[in-house]
Design a protein around this motif. Structure first.
Motif, PDB file in Angstrom:
ATOM      1  N   SER C  38       0.825  -1.197   0.000  1.00 20.70           N
ATOM      2  CA  SER C  38       0.000   0.000   0.000  1.00 20.70           C
ATOM      3  C   SER C  38       0.865   1.255   0.000  1.00 20.70           C
ATOM      4  CB  SER C  38      -0.948  -0.012   1.183  1.00 20.70           C
ATOM      5  OG  SER C  38      -0.233  -0.045   2.372  1.00 20.70           O
ATOM      6  N   VAL C  42       0.406   4.783  -2.236  1.00 28.35           N
ATOM      7  CA  VAL C  42       0.417   6.137  -1.691  1.00 28.35           C
ATOM      8  C   VAL C  42       1.453   6.982  -2.410  1.00 28.35           C
ATOM      9  CG1 VAL C  42       0.887   7.490   0.360  1.00 28.35           C
ATOM     10  CG2 VAL C  42      -0.441   5.417   0.541  1.00 28.35           C
TER      11      VAL C  42
ATOM     12  N   THR D  12      -4.226   6.748   7.147  1.00 29.90           N
ATOM     13  CA  THR D  12      -3.687   5.586   6.445  1.00 29.90           C
ATOM     14  C   THR D  12      -2.449   5.055   7.146  1.00 29.90           C
ATOM     15  OG1 THR D  12      -4.446   6.658   4.443  1.00 29.90           O
ATOM     16  CG2 THR D  12      -3.030   4.758   4.191  1.00 29.90           C
ATOM     17  N   LEU D  35      -7.727  -0.638   6.726  1.00 29.13           N
ATOM     18  CA  LEU D  35      -6.686   0.033   5.941  1.00 29.13           C
ATOM     19  C   LEU D  35      -7.152   0.271   4.519  1.00 29.13           C
ATOM     20  CD1 LEU D  35      -3.763   0.973   5.545  1.00 29.13           C
ATOM     21  CD2 LEU D  35      -3.184  -1.353   4.993  1.00 29.13           C
ATOM     22  N   ALA D  38      -9.358   3.254   4.530  1.00 31.81           N
ATOM     23  CA  ALA D  38      -8.594   4.492   4.656  1.00 31.81           C
ATOM     24  C   ALA D  38      -7.888   4.829   3.355  1.00 31.81           C
ATOM     25  CB  ALA D  38      -7.582   4.357   5.794  1.00 31.81           C
ATOM     26  N   LEU D  39      -7.340   3.798   2.726  1.00 32.40           N
ATOM     27  CA  LEU D  39      -6.653   4.040   1.460  1.00 32.40           C
ATOM     28  C   LEU D  39      -7.628   4.549   0.407  1.00 32.40           C
ATOM     29  CD1 LEU D  39      -4.192   1.061   1.081  1.00 32.40           C
ATOM     30  CD2 LEU D  39      -3.621   3.452   1.059  1.00 32.40           C
TER      31      LEU D  39
END
Lengths: 93, 769, 114, 96, 98
Positions: C38, C42, D12, D35, D38-39
């Motif tokens: 993840s 981001v 996040t 998660l 949130a992402l």
């Protein structure tokens, strides 16, 4: 920054207790926290779509509104009968 | 093309018969090879560029995705395609096809793998490289787990997956940083964009991150640990691919990215890169060589030798000169051929004997002279015997490296000699029975080749032709690379092109038709090269001879005194059908050590499947009757029906082996009883598999098998069925006691495998022999 | 904002790696791998973000509106799919491992390997 | 808007930390689901709704489900093995 | 327009207040069953109110319908999930009393 975005920022605060409760306790309590986060994020999506004046973002909220309860239900099915805690963890066989 | 074939196979595999599937896979692979050959010819001395979807660059900038092939890339893709073709041929009769529903998965995975590798070799776009890298990785995980041969290091395969994925994510982060800096993704565009700026910390950070992915894939020194485990687990044909080309692609990827993106003025200066890569390569090479020498599990041995050679490739590339790249390219092609051949031969051993343990197979390979010859040839080629392609590549690389530091050629000689020597040693032991018999030292925590699940458990079946022909052809190809000077010259020219960064950028960005001619580095046999090759070969032979004569097994370990007269054979799962006759040999102490900790599949399968055909209840039945409470029907029934059906010729064939094994079975059974008593007394500390299995051992002993875990209530139908199912597998003898690994699922899966095989190939004959 | 996004990505990666190396359970390790991944999302999206721009979906938008970089979004999308595949494969391997070994603890596995 | 992004980033990161530090895989799966949420929120604030959509599907639903399924299978191997082991009874019967 | 806007704002603030209340309750209430009540507050009040606010703001049309649909979905799904979690909690609590 319009009212909708401000409301979104305010509503983000609700996720903090979710996070907090998600960090503690047995799986079912964490599941409750995620189940609370689902509608909250749905609302957030709605507010964002309005605040950014992009109506197509509303689809996200729709998807989440369908997905979150379904996911929660599946989680409850999977967690049912799950002996929680690490005591029943691996190591046998 | 292979993608098309893979999709076709995955869909059609269910209905097509096996032959058609294999033929289809073979056709796809062949077509791919032909395409790549055509590409090789077309590429000539330049770079072929193709913009997908027709997004051609306008004035040197483009958003399209580019495939750019120069000859080094095509070489890699070609090697990959040829190996895939070879593997398809090799697997033709090697694997038992899994049951119908999963039909064409294996060849489909193979083709997908080859697509990933070719894409990675040919792409000219950094993000595409990442995608292909992950595709390759994901298929490799799937293939590794496709038919797990040695379950013990399975977590090594998992580590392979996790570490590689992590490295790929690091690469992606680096790509993101580069994109943030330049706004480009194509390799050439990135290089050009970086040229215009002064180097800064962000670019360096991105460099490290991006190169982490390919280097981990290449099993460079700190991250080499996944490779042997993964290779020990994977099926032999998959090993051929993994070791032959996938690992090398990591080196290639690192080289390509560095050359194209970071070698310019805005990138990372060569003076900073060279020592780092050199150090990495040297350490990798040494680690690989040393670990290779210590192994007795043949596949692990070969895997570590791959690590060693990867180190050598890294060193050659780290020189950052055309000559070094040329040497590495030739070396790589030769190495792919001979390493794949060696893995294929390991597969033959696994097929015949159900083991790839160097010591356990001692002298058993005598009956396979052709295999032995091939294996020895492969070992010699690995050591760099001159006519082979490896020898030529090594000579070139040594030549190039010698200009930089005098001790680098010595490193080459050393590493290739040690790895080749290890292979030759193993060859002499396994096929020739030379030297003193290695002692068993049971307490040593070493990964042996015992306990492998043989892929084909029917040694009476004639050895399928492709299984031998394919390694022979691969070795011949390796030889051809060395014997065909034009090929090497072309590769040298390609290497010059590879290092010519400006030309690549021109070709990709401006579609420059004519690239400036370059002076290719020399590529041919030279006297020093020949001498060094001969030297390393001689050294390898000497090392092997020394290992055979000297104290065994390895220099670093304490030379073990022979503890007990070792058995002539390690029965890898085919002794259980012997009559419980003649007490023979003294009890052997070493199957407590975890060498045999798993239930053996063969006898279990036979028992479950065709009770009346088996030679007798065997040792395990004996054990069963004594160990279990009386009146548990299965064991006694088994002992009452010892009739043999259709086993005469088999017994004729294997009569001497049978004699040698008979006593051992009984001894083993007795040993089990004694062991069990001790286990019930409970001395967990002595138990090799640790606390938990020791606690469970009494339970297991009572039923003669593993029972469901005590905590999860073995109640009701499922568990009861499982237990009943298991009890009919009498052979889970000492194995299940001493280990923590036995499980009902495993045993029953084998049982099913046996049933399948029997239905397929040998209708009349017990497969366990 | 820019620096913060990079920092957040780096932090997520580090935390994921920490969880990975201290993991006593392979399933947990795979989960940590997902966390690590993840971080790449981001980072990629933060790289492409421009203040005041909107998503490159032109269905309800004039075509000259400022949009964020669509390339990184394509990259992130690909990454999401790739990550899901890899996770599924690794979990399948874990199940295999459990069948063979009866444990998902890497340390115990190391002992077993013997 | 920037404040929203910052809040989403923090959220996040916090969820990620939590997910990495949760040792029990079943709980970790639930945290991973959080998660994912949130992402998805972060992506939307970063103007990437399509990525957020796929993240909702993959990160919030599929990955935790896979993990939970694995946990189930691993914790109860017998039950998990059962469908995997057809052991066709007809063949066995005819052998006997 | 302003009237509608004002109504929307009122609805929005009511929804946000309900959500915040639910969050606070979720954090503060002792006992797992009590916390589940917080969940239902969010799903039955907060989300539908906010959706209604947005619908009022957009005015009649297909978009408003979609918003109301979303609100209705959350509203309908809330009790179901709450009940499922409650049952799960009850079962787990019976197996392993804490």
């Amino acid at each position: 920054m319009n009212a909708w975005l401000a409301a979104a920022a305010v509503d983000t605060a609700v996720l903090a207790p979710c996070l907090w409760r998600c960090a503690l306790g047995p799986p079912e309590e964490r599941l409750a926290a995620v189940a609370l986060a689902g509608p909250v994020v749905t609302v957030l999506f709605l507010l964002l779509s309005q605040g950014l004046s992009r109506p197509s973002y509303g689809d996200l909220a729709l998807v989440l509104a369908v997905l979150a309860p379904a996911g929660t239900l599946v989680f409850t099915r999977l967690l049912a009968g799950e002996p929680h805690g690490d005591a029943a963890d691996e190591g046998t066989g | 093309m292979p993608l098309l074939g893979a999709a076709l196979l995955a869909v059609a595999g269910r209905w097509l018969p096996r032959t058609a599937r294999d033929a289809l896979a073979g056709c796809c692979a062949l077509a791919q090879v032909l395409c790549l050959v055509a590409l090789w010819v077309r590429t000539g001395d330049g770079v072929s560029v193709s913009w997908l979807g027709g997004w051609r660059p306008v004035g040197g900038s483009s958003v399209g995705i580019v495939l750019a092939a120069d000859r080094i890339g095509v070489l890699l893709a070609l090697v990959a395609a040829v190996l895939v073709l070879a593997v398809v041929g090799y697997s033709w009769r090697y694997f038992e096809e899994p049951a119908g529903r999963k039909g064409g998965v294996y060849p489909a995975l193979l083709l997908l793998f080859s697509a990933g590798m070719c894409g990675f070799a040919l792409t000219g776009d950094l993000f595409d490289a990442f995608v292909f890298f992950e595709l390759m990785g994901a298929v490799a995980y799937a293939l590794t787990g496709f038919r797990i041969e040695d379950p013990r290091p399975l977590h090594g395969a998992l580590a392979f997956g996790i570490v590689n994925s992590l490295a790929a994510y690091c690469s992606l982060l680096g790509i993101g940083l580069l994109y943030a800096r330049t706004g480009e993704l194509g390799l050439a565009q990135l290089g050009r964009a970086l040229d215009g700026r002064p180097p800064d910390a962000l670019v360096r950070c991105a460099f490290v991150l991006v190169l982490a992915g390919p280097l981990v894939k290449a099993a460079a020194a700190p991250f080499h640990f996944w490779l042997p485990d993964a290779h020990a687990v994977a099926p032999s044909p998959v090993c051929m691919l993994l070791s032959g080309v996938m690992v090398e692609l990591g080196v290639y990827g690192a080289a390509r990215i560095h050359r194209t993106v970071f070698a310019g003025p805005g990138g990372v200066p060569a003076d900073a890169v060279r020592p780092v890569l050199l150090a990495l390569g040297v350490v990798t090479a040494l680690v690989g060589a040393v670990m290779c020498w210590q192994q007795r599990h043949l596949k692990r041995l070969l895997a570590f030798s791959t690590v060693g050679h990867i180190g050598l490739f890294l060193v050659s590339f780290a020189l950052l000169t055309p000559a070094g790249v040329a040497g590495a390219a030739v070396y790589l092609a030769g190495h792919a051929g001979c390493k794949a051949a060696l893995f294929g031969l390991c597969g033959v051993l696994l097929d015949r004997f159900g083991s790839v343990d160097e010591h356990g197979l001692f002298g058993r390979g005598r009956e396979l002279p052709f295999t032995a010859a091939l294996f020895a040839l492969g070992g010699l080629a690995l050591a760099g015997l001159p006519p082979f392609g490896t020898g030529l590549g090594k000579a070139l690389a040594e030549d190039a490296a010698g200009e930089w530091a005098w001790w680098l050629p010595a490193l080459y000689v050393l590493v290739s000699a040690v790895t080749g020597g290890a292979v030759l040693r193993a060859c002499a032991r396994v096929f020739g029975g030379r030297g003193r018999h290695p002692a068993e030292h049971p307490d040593e925590p070493e990964t042996t080749g015992e306990g492998e699940e043989p892929e084909v458990r029917d040694p009476t079946r004639p050895l399928p032709l492709p299984v031998l022909a394919v390694p022979a052809l691969l070795l011949a190809a390796c030889l051809a690379i060395g014997l065909c000077p034009p090929l090497a010259r072309q590769l040298a020219a390609a290497a010059a092109r590879f290092t010519d960064r400006a030309g690549y950028l021109d070709a990709v960005l401006h579609e420059a038709a004519a690239l400036p001619a370059l002076v290719p580095p020399p590529a041919g046999w030279t006297a020093p090269g020949l001498l060094l090759g001969l030297l390393s070969t001689a050294l390898a032979c000497a090392l092997a001879a020394a290992a055979l004569r000297g104290p065994l097994p390895a220099p670093p370990g304490p030379a073990p005194a022979p503890r007990a007269p070792p058995p002539p054979l390690r029965p890898a799962g085919r002794l259980r059908h012997l009559a419980p006759g003649r007490p023979g040999r003294p009890a052997r102490g070493d199957h407590r050590t975890g060498l045999n900790r798993r239930p053996r599949g063969t006898a279990g399968r036979g028992a479950e499947d065709r009770p009346r055909e088996r030679g007798a209840g065997g040792a395990a039945t004996y054990r069963m009757r004594t160990a279990r409470p009386a009146g548990s029907g299965f064991g006694t029934r088994r002992a009452d029906a010892p009739s043999v059906r259709g086993g005469e010729e088999r017994q004729q064939a294997g009569v001497d082996r049978v004699r040698a094994l008979q006593g051992e079975a009984v001894a083993r059974a007795r040993e089990d009883l004694g062991l069990r008593v001790r286990d019930q007394g409970g001395d967990p500390a002595q138990h090799p598999a640790g606390r938990s299995s020791a606690l469970r051992a009494p339970i297991r002993a009572r039923t003669g098998t593993v029972i469901p875990r005590s905590s999860s209530s073995p109640k009701g139908g499922a568990a009861g069925r499982a237990a009943g199912f298991q009890v009919r597998m009498p052979s889970i003898s000492g194995a299940s006691i001493s280990g923590g690994a036995a499980s009902a699922g495993l045993a029953s899966r084998r049982a099913r495998a046996g049933r399948r095989r029997r239905g397929a190939s040998m209708p009349n004959r017990p497969a366990t022999m | 904002m820019g620096v913060m996004a990079y920092l957040a990505a780096g932090w997520i990666l580090l935390v994921g790696c920490y969880g990975l190396v201290t993991s006593r359970n392979l399933i947990h390790a795979v989960g940590c791998l997902a966390v690590c991944q993840s971080s790449t999302y981001v980072l990629l999206l933060a790289v492409g973000y421009r203040s005041g721009a909107t998503a490159p979906v032109f269905a309800d938008l004039p075509t000259d509106a400022p949009v964020v970089d669509p390339v990184v979004q394509a990259l992130a999308l690909t990454d999401v799919v790739v990550g899901a595949t890899v996770t599924a494969l690794l979990l399948a391997l874990v199940i295999q491992l459990r069948k063979r070994h009866g444990t998902v603890d890497p340390q115990r596995l190391t002992g077993l390997r013997g | 808007m920037t404040a929203l992004i910052a809040v989403a980033l923090l959220l996040t990161a916090a969820f990620a930390t939590l997910a990495a530090l949760t040792r029990d895989p079943a709980r970790q799966a639930i945290v991973l689901s959080g998660l994912g949420l949130a992402l998805a929120f972060l992506f939307t604030t970063l103007q990437a709704p399509d990525v957020a959509l796929s993240q909702l599907g993959v990160g919030t639903a599929v990955t935790p489900l896979l993990i939970l399924l694995t946990v189930r299978k691993v914790r109860r191997p017998r039950a998990g093995d059962e469908p995997d082991r057809p052991a066709p009874p007809d063949r066995r019967r005819e052998r006997r | 327009m302003t009237g509608r806007h004002a109504v929307a704002l009122v609805l929005l603030s009511a929804g946000s207040a309900a959500l915040l209340l639910a969050g606070a309750a979720f954090a503060r209430l002792p006992g797992r069953y009590l916390r589940l009540h917080a969940l239902s507050a969010a799903t039955t009040l907060g989300a539908p109110l906010t959706a209604a606010a947005l619908a009022v703001e957009t005015g009649p049309g297909r978009a408003a319908l979609k918003l109301l649909l979303i609100g209705g979905l959350v509203l309908a799904a809330g009790p179901v999930t709450t009940m499922a979690i409650g049952r799960l909690t009850a079962r787990q609590g019976r197996e392993q009393p804490r």
